[in-house]
Design an enzyme around this catalytic site. Sequence first.
Site, PDB file in Angstrom:
ATOM      1  N   ARG A  74     -11.969  52.263   4.283  1.00  0.00           N
ATOM      2  CA  ARG A  74     -11.475  51.034   3.661  1.00  0.00           C
ATOM      3  C   ARG A  74      -9.995  51.216   3.326  1.00  0.00           C
ATOM      4  O   ARG A  74      -9.636  52.116   2.558  1.00  0.00           O
ATOM      5  CB  ARG A  74     -12.282  50.742   2.397  1.00  0.00           C
ATOM      6  N   HIS A 118      -4.656  44.183  -2.166  1.00  0.00           N
ATOM      7  CA  HIS A 118      -4.883  45.223  -3.168  1.00  0.00           C
ATOM      8  C   HIS A 118      -3.606  45.323  -4.021  1.00  0.00           C
ATOM      9  O   HIS A 118      -2.916  46.329  -4.004  1.00  0.00           O
ATOM     10  CB  HIS A 118      -5.247  46.547  -2.493  1.00  0.00           C
ATOM     11  N   GLU A 163     -10.516  43.717  -6.825  1.00  0.00           N
ATOM     12  CA  GLU A 163     -10.483  43.680  -8.290  1.00  0.00           C
ATOM     13  C   GLU A 163      -9.564  42.603  -8.869  1.00  0.00           C
ATOM     14  O   GLU A 163      -8.570  42.912  -9.539  1.00  0.00           O
ATOM     15  CB  GLU A 163     -10.075  45.050  -8.839  1.00  0.00           C
ATOM     16  N   ASN A 287     -16.845  48.000  -7.195  1.00  0.00           N
ATOM     17  CA  ASN A 287     -16.102  49.177  -7.647  1.00  0.00           C
ATOM     18  C   ASN A 287     -16.633  49.549  -9.016  1.00  0.00           C
ATOM     19  O   ASN A 287     -16.592  48.735  -9.942  1.00  0.00           O
ATOM     20  CB  ASN A 287     -14.596  48.884  -7.769  1.00  0.00           C
ATOM     21  N   TYR A 289     -16.588  52.503 -12.086  1.00  0.00           N
ATOM     22  CA  TYR A 289     -16.069  53.752 -12.662  1.00  0.00           C
ATOM     23  C   TYR A 289     -16.796  54.154 -13.942  1.00  0.00           C
ATOM     24  O   TYR A 289     -17.154  55.299 -14.114  1.00  0.00           O
ATOM     25  CB  TYR A 289     -14.549  53.637 -12.895  1.00  0.00           C
ATOM     26  N   GLU A 353     -15.652  51.372  -4.109  1.00  0.00           N
ATOM     27  CA  GLU A 353     -14.921  52.444  -4.798  1.00  0.00           C
ATOM     28  C   GLU A 353     -15.806  53.074  -5.855  1.00  0.00           C
ATOM     29  O   GLU A 353     -16.458  52.364  -6.618  1.00  0.00           O
ATOM     30  CB  GLU A 353     -13.673  51.931  -5.538  1.00  0.00           C
TER      31      GLU A 353
HETATM   32  C1  FCB Z   1      -9.278  50.885  -9.142  1.00  0.00           C
HETATM   33  C2  FCB Z   1      -8.286  50.484  -8.076  1.00  0.00           C
HETATM   34  C3  FCB Z   1      -7.817  51.605  -7.211  1.00  0.00           C
HETATM   35  C4  FCB Z   1      -7.662  52.890  -7.989  1.00  0.00           C
HETATM   36  C5  FCB Z   1      -8.854  53.174  -8.850  1.00  0.00           C
HETATM   37  C6  FCB Z   1      -8.759  54.454  -9.633  1.00  0.00           C
HETATM   38  O1  FCB Z   1      -9.207  50.007 -10.203  1.00  0.00           O
HETATM   39  O2  FCB Z   1      -8.834  49.498  -7.237  1.00  0.00           O
HETATM   40  O3  FCB Z   1      -6.656  51.209  -6.557  1.00  0.00           O
HETATM   41  O4  FCB Z   1      -6.470  52.913  -8.675  1.00  0.00           O
HETATM   42  O5  FCB Z   1      -9.085  52.121  -9.717  1.00  0.00           O
END
Ligand code: FCB
Length: 445
Positions: A74, A118, A163, A287, A289, A353
């Site tokens: 990607r 992006h 995002e 995405n 985290y 992600e």
């Molecule tokens: C996300 C972004 C990516 C990267 C990660 C850690 O929010 O999409 O570009 O910076 O975090």
Amino acid sequence: MEFPKDFRWGAATAAYQIEGAATEAGRGPSIWDTFSRTPGKVFAGHTGDVACDHYHRYPEDVAIMRELGIGTYRFSVAWPRVKPDGTGPVNPRGLDFYDRLTNELLANGIEPMLTLYHWDLPQGLEDRGGWTSRDTSYYFAEYALAVHKRLGDRIKLWTTLNEPWCSAFLGYAAGVFAPGHTDVQEGLSAAHHLLLGHGLATAELRHAGAETIGITLNLAPVVPADPQDPAELDAADRVDAMLNRLFLEPVIKGAYEPYAKQMFSDGVVLDGDEAIIGQPIDMLGVNYYNPNLVTARPGAPENPVYPGSHGVDFRPAPGKTTAMGWPIEPWGLTELLERLHRDYPGLPLIITENGAAFDDVHSDGNVADSDRISYLEEHLRACHEAISRGVDLRGYLVWSLLDNFEWAEGYRKRFGIVHVDFDTQARTPKDSARWYAKVIERNGL
Ligand code: FCB
């Protein structure tokens, strides 16, 4: 622990974070060029001028992916390479780069997944209001079509935006990302125009024959301190409404929730917009985290990135965190995937992600990143758990292939499974890359 047959294993990057070559072949400036040059905005004045020099070194980077067995890559296209001022004529030399990259990927048996936006808005458009201007949505669709025209014969997987919550609220409401504005209403207006741009671009791509179209959202469970307490539940719900549902509902169901809709100033959301935003998509990029831990605290001021969050406080992580200070809570991923499956049935999901920054340990030319391996392993288990409960998860793309320009953190936070020495541009696969290669080979853990 095996994953479904045809599960996509991959890695992700973004144009401004890796390409460099900021003025080459007619590329115009983006809001991140401007922002990173504004004193005090990015750690130590770092910029993406050179970054990983991927623009010139892409054959080496593709070769590394091939060696690791990565099946899907990607990447994002820099709008200011394709249309240096954001609108107007196409700059074919800018598209040449993505043409070369796409061919290199395909020649190495790697499936390209292209993200159109992006975060690197052409500065020329920002000068005319950026995402707070409705025109930007239409320019985005024009740009999307120009990219499709050149690459549509070879790219099957399309992502419109990465995002939009970050673009809108970190960029226009909190000012911590480009363009650095600090106005909650601008954030909301930007969110709507990003979504409108997504809908318009999706319609154009569909019409042009694109095979699989989606959007990538940053999503997370929002967890109250006490799930029995109505005030806590209300605090969590108001954050969830702005982080998750503000984007999911119009994209997937074609309508904002009433709570979200009344947040916008008059004249931002026009009749018919929500139907455009709700164009059918084929896949949702997730995405993930960390979860968002909140608590009710009467009197707490509104956090501009979550309009309406008066009286809500954000709780620190109870357990381990990454080098970004982000909580490590893999269960949040299972919970999120199950929720998406439950609330939006029938829509295939892909993790576009997931990954972590850690301070890597160097020894004898190796980069030992056992923390990253644990992070990835735990999150893959969380994915597997979700799949076993019926979630239609089609793939997992690690963030990131390379250490890169981590936005406001500059180069000091490293997310790569491949180490980059920013003085020499030498690439060294970390232990996590070797580990990931084995996961891919086994199709599981
Ligand atoms: C996300 C972004 C990516 C990267 C990660 C850690 O929010 O999409 O570009 O910076 O975090």
